[in-house]
Design an enzyme around this catalytic site. Structure first.
Site, PDB file in Angstrom:
ATOM      1  N   GLY A   1       0.803  -1.228   0.000  1.00  0.00           N
ATOM      2  CA  GLY A   1       0.000   0.000   0.000  1.00  0.00           C
ATOM      3  C   GLY A   1       0.828   1.268   0.000  1.00  0.00           C
ATOM      4  O   GLY A   1       1.671   1.449   0.864  1.00  0.00           O
ATOM      5  N   SER A   2       0.599   2.167  -0.946  1.00  0.00           N
ATOM      6  CA  SER A   2       1.477   3.318  -1.074  1.00  0.00           C
ATOM      7  C   SER A   2       0.994   4.264  -2.172  1.00  0.00           C
ATOM      8  O   SER A   2      -0.151   4.195  -2.602  1.00  0.00           O
ATOM      9  CB  SER A   2       2.905   2.832  -1.388  1.00  0.00           C
ATOM     10  OG  SER A   2       2.854   1.774  -2.324  1.00  0.00           O
TER      11      SER A   2
END
Length: 239
Positions: free
Chosen positions: A198-199
């Site tokens: 996640g990013s």
């Protein structure tokens, strides 16, 4: 005139390869699932699904990158969450970087369900790779670009055009991995790095490039054209 012969080759779907960076995590998850059979067998199936989830996270599909001059391709799979003029990060300012004028920033948010292998928007030479440690705020927040762990890339093409883009770690992501270093030659759509779990990736558009994506649109790394040189603005974009 005779009709051209029909092609005889076919393309079949297959599960994408797992990137080498993630294979050890898949092996660990699978080993824990296997061990649970002999300890707490009632959690085996959830752990099996978890192992498949880890494998899916590190999937590395083949991409077909558009060819041509005057365009930038998406560096990440995900959701376009911001398109706005901003001041450049300090690390990307100056004559040896992207200059000092504000640029339009296109932000692409990657959820845990997206492919997390990142790719270069253009063909050229990696001039700078700048890593900065930081916090792990929600990557969807605007201030994450200034406070979170992040890594800047600057790629220069054969005409001297420099494109900057930034990997930003998020609330869950805890490691940014780079596959390239300054001086490396890369082609548009080539893998340059990965962010775990996640990013976000930001791309800074030069003054003569216009965004070709809209807020809420999903991009495919290495395939979606996110900006073109001298193109008309896409409806709904304010620049």
């Amino acid at each position: 005139m005779d009709k051209p012969p029909l092609g005889t080759s076919t393309v079949k779907w297959r599960f994408p390869d797992i990137h080498p960076e993630g294979r050890k995590y898949v092996a660990i998850a699978a080993a824990i699932a296997l061990a649970s059979l002999f300890i707490f067998d009632f959690i085996t199936w959830p752990l099996v699904f978890l192992a498949f989830g880890v494998a899916a996270f590190f999937r590395d599909p083949i991409r077909v990158t558009p060819q041509g001059e005057g365009m930038l391709v998406a560096p990440a799979d995900g959701l376009v969450t911001m398109i706005q003029p901003v001041e450049l990060p300090p690390e990307l300012r100056g004559p040896q970087a992207l200059g000092d004028a504000p640029m339009v920033r296109v932000s692409i948010f990657m959820s845990v369900f997206d492919v997390h292998v990142n790719r270069t928007p253009i063909t050229g030479t990696i001039r700078h790779v700048i890593y900065i440690s930081g916090r792990f705020l929600n990557a969807d927040l605007d201030k994450a670009s200034e406070e979170n762990e992040r890594q800047h890339f600057i790629v220069e093409d054969k005409h001297g055009l420099r494109i900057g883009f930034t990997q930003i770690a998020g609330l869950v992501a805890r490691r940014i991995v780079s596959f390239t270093k300054p001086g490396d030659m890369v082609v548009a759509g080539q893998r340059v790095g990965l962010i775990r779990f996640g990013s976000r990736v930001d791309v800074f558009l030069p003054a003569d490039y216009v965004a070709q994506v809209t807020l809420g649109q999903r991009t495919i790394a290495g395939e979606t054209i996110i900006a073109r040189k001298g193109a008309a603005a896409v409806s709904g974009i304010s620049q």
